[in-house]
Design a protein around this motif. Structure first.
Motif, PDB file in Angstrom:
ATOM      1  N   ALA A 131       0.778  -1.011   0.083  1.00 40.27           N
ATOM      2  CA  ALA A 131       0.026  -0.004   0.111  1.00 40.27           C
ATOM      3  C   ALA A 131       0.848   1.294   0.003  1.00 40.27           C
ATOM      4  N   VAL A 132       1.980   1.302   0.894  1.00 44.41           N
ATOM      5  CA  VAL A 132       2.763   2.328   0.806  1.00 44.41           C
ATOM      6  C   VAL A 132       3.393   2.659  -0.329  1.00 44.41           C
ATOM      7  N   VAL A 135       1.168   4.122  -3.339  1.00 44.84           N
ATOM      8  CA  VAL A 135       1.282   5.770  -2.935  1.00 44.84           C
ATOM      9  C   VAL A 135       2.178   6.258  -3.520  1.00 44.84           C
ATOM     10  N   ARG A 140      -3.707   6.346  -5.909  1.00 42.49           N
ATOM     11  CA  ARG A 140      -4.704   6.388  -4.948  1.00 42.49           C
ATOM     12  C   ARG A 140      -5.089   5.014  -4.325  1.00 42.49           C
ATOM     13  N   THR A 141      -4.714   4.882  -3.195  1.00 40.53           N
ATOM     14  CA  THR A 141      -4.747   3.486  -2.532  1.00 40.53           C
ATOM     15  C   THR A 141      -5.767   3.373  -1.287  1.00 40.53           C
ATOM     16  N   LEU A 143      -5.866   0.451   1.741  1.00 39.99           N
ATOM     17  CA  LEU A 143      -5.650  -0.658   2.652  1.00 39.99           C
ATOM     18  C   LEU A 143      -6.764  -1.197   3.304  1.00 39.99           C
ATOM     19  N   LEU A 157       1.302   0.123  10.173  1.00 39.46           N
ATOM     20  CA  LEU A 157       1.627   1.584   9.455  1.00 39.46           C
ATOM     21  C   LEU A 157       1.831   2.686  10.650  1.00 39.46           C
ATOM     22  N   HIS A 188      -7.212   8.534   6.678  1.00 39.42           N
ATOM     23  CA  HIS A 188      -6.250   8.776   5.494  1.00 39.42           C
ATOM     24  C   HIS A 188      -5.051   9.593   5.574  1.00 39.42           C
ATOM     25  N   ASP A 191      -2.783  10.129  -0.224  1.00 39.32           N
ATOM     26  CA  ASP A 191      -3.600   9.380  -0.917  1.00 39.32           C
ATOM     27  C   ASP A 191      -3.618   7.958  -0.512  1.00 39.32           C
ATOM     28  N   LEU A 192      -3.168   7.584   0.616  1.00 38.86           N
ATOM     29  CA  LEU A 192      -3.459   6.476   1.387  1.00 38.86           C
ATOM     30  C   LEU A 192      -4.688   6.511   2.244  1.00 38.86           C
ATOM     31  N   LEU A 194      -7.064   3.696   4.768  1.00 34.02           N
ATOM     32  CA  LEU A 194      -7.041   2.615   5.677  1.00 34.02           C
ATOM     33  C   LEU A 194      -8.452   2.245   6.183  1.00 34.02           C
ATOM     34  N   ARG A 221     -10.711   4.448  -5.879  1.00 31.42           N
ATOM     35  CA  ARG A 221      -9.214   4.314  -5.832  1.00 31.42           C
ATOM     36  C   ARG A 221      -8.647   3.464  -7.133  1.00 31.42           C
TER      37      ARG A 221
END
Length: 348
Positions: A131-132, A135, A140-141, A143, A157, A188, A191-192, A194, A221
């Motif tokens: 996920a990291v 981004v 745009r992600t 998780l 994280l 968030h 762009d991550l 969760l 996303r």
């Protein structure tokens, strides 16, 4: 989805008028592999009761369509299925053409699922690293932590103090959520985004909540990474069915490989693109390709021991955040493959 040839002719004609291509399924078993990922599901009135018996999950944008006169029981079934509309032809033809013409997302987000071959295999760390890395690649992600008995991917994280909704807030939605609103409400940073579990609530993910989340994520996303449990519940099965690719993380050990074989057999029922990531060290000198061969799966990659990664996690630093090391290298390649829609085989 219909077994009525006359209704199918009408629906194909209306879909063509709306400028969209459709996949046709005669019954629920044929429809199930694509049921969650499709941007729109149109169910013929002849198959509505069968869908209910087949326990297809509730999801957004489901329309039941009948011709001339729809029997009263269909309306009851529509409510139980969570269908948003019941359309009667020919009266509803213009409305249905508009539904076919809607462009929900010309480039839906791609889903990558990660499963541990045994407890403590490192699946959550790999999921967080993916996920990291996504981004960092400009994607745009989302998780998704879908392992109810895991330690919580927010801890991986270092996000346990970040405000936002957790799974319990979605369990009462009945599968109906507004995608932009959902993504804004989740924890968030940049762009991550969760979605994880609350620590003071029973850990459970209803299938309809997972279906709604995946639907929202695919529209909002670019990449969705799902950390799944080894014992697949309904929500995990839905995520696997929606996955473009799934990875089983297996330590290079004999017992871990034996355990992973059971996990792989269960996961393969729901996902055709299943691969293995082998994590070192290998105390018995078991090679990565030997593990992959024993599981009958392609080898997606290997991970060498990385002591400083463990230290960074204890300090609350996200995995692969600095872009260096074996994990970061593997995550970059896997994300590149996901975006390109390719599956490359790793060298042992």
């Amino acid at each position: 989805m219909t077994g009525d040839p006359d209704l199918l002719d009408d629906l194909l004609r209306l879909a063509a008028a709306g400028g969209t291509e459709v996949e046709v399924a005669a019954d629920p078993p044929a429809a199930r592999p694509r049921y969650n990922a499709a941007p729109l599901v149109v169910i013929g009135a002849d198959q509505a009761a069968s869908c209910l018996r087949a326990r297809l999950p509730r999801r957004p944008r489901v329309v039941i369509v009948g011709r001339v006169q729809v029997a009263e029981p269909v309306w009851e079934v529509a409510e139980l299925l969570g269908a948003e509309h019941v359309a009667v032809l020919p009266t509803a033809e213009p409305w249905l053409v508009d539904r076919f013409a809607e462009r929900h997302d010309t480039s839906p987000g791609r889903v990558l699922a990660v499963i541990g071959g045994r407890g403590g295999a490192g699946a959550s760390v790999l999921a967080g690293g993916l996920a990291v890395t996504a981004v960092s690649a400009g994607l745009r992600t989302l998780l998704v932590d879908a392992d109810p008995l895991g330690g919580g991917i927010d801890l991986v994280l270092g996000w346990e103090q970040v405000d936002g909704l957790r799974w319990p807030a979605l369990t009462g939605t009945g599968g109906r959520v507004d995608p932009p609103a959902l993504l804004r409400a989740l924890p968030h940073r940049g762009d991550l985004v969760l979605l994880s579990f609350a620590r003071d609530e029973p850990p459970a993910v209803p299938g309809e909540a997972m279906a709604a989340t995946l639907d929202a994520a695919r529209r909002g996303r670019d990449a969705i990474v799902a950390d799944l449990p080894r014992h697949l519940d309904d929500a995990a099965a839905l995520a696997l069915q929606a996955a473009d690719r799934a990875l089983i993380v297996v330590p290079a050990e004999l017992r871990a490989t034996a355990a992973a074989a059971r996990v792989a057999a269960a996961a393969a029922v729901h996902c055709d693109h299943l691969e293995v990531v082998v994590r070192g060290p290998a105390p018995g000198r078991l090679k990565a390709r030997e593990v992959a061969s024993a599981l009958g799966l392609p080898l997606a990659g290997t991970l060498r021991p990385e002591p400083r990664l463990c230290q960074a996690l204890e300090r609350g630093e996200a995995p692969a955040a600095d872009g260096r090391g074996p994990l970061a290298d593997l995550c970059r390649r896997l994300i590149d493959d996901l975006v390109a829609g390719t599956h490359t085989t790793a060298a042992a």
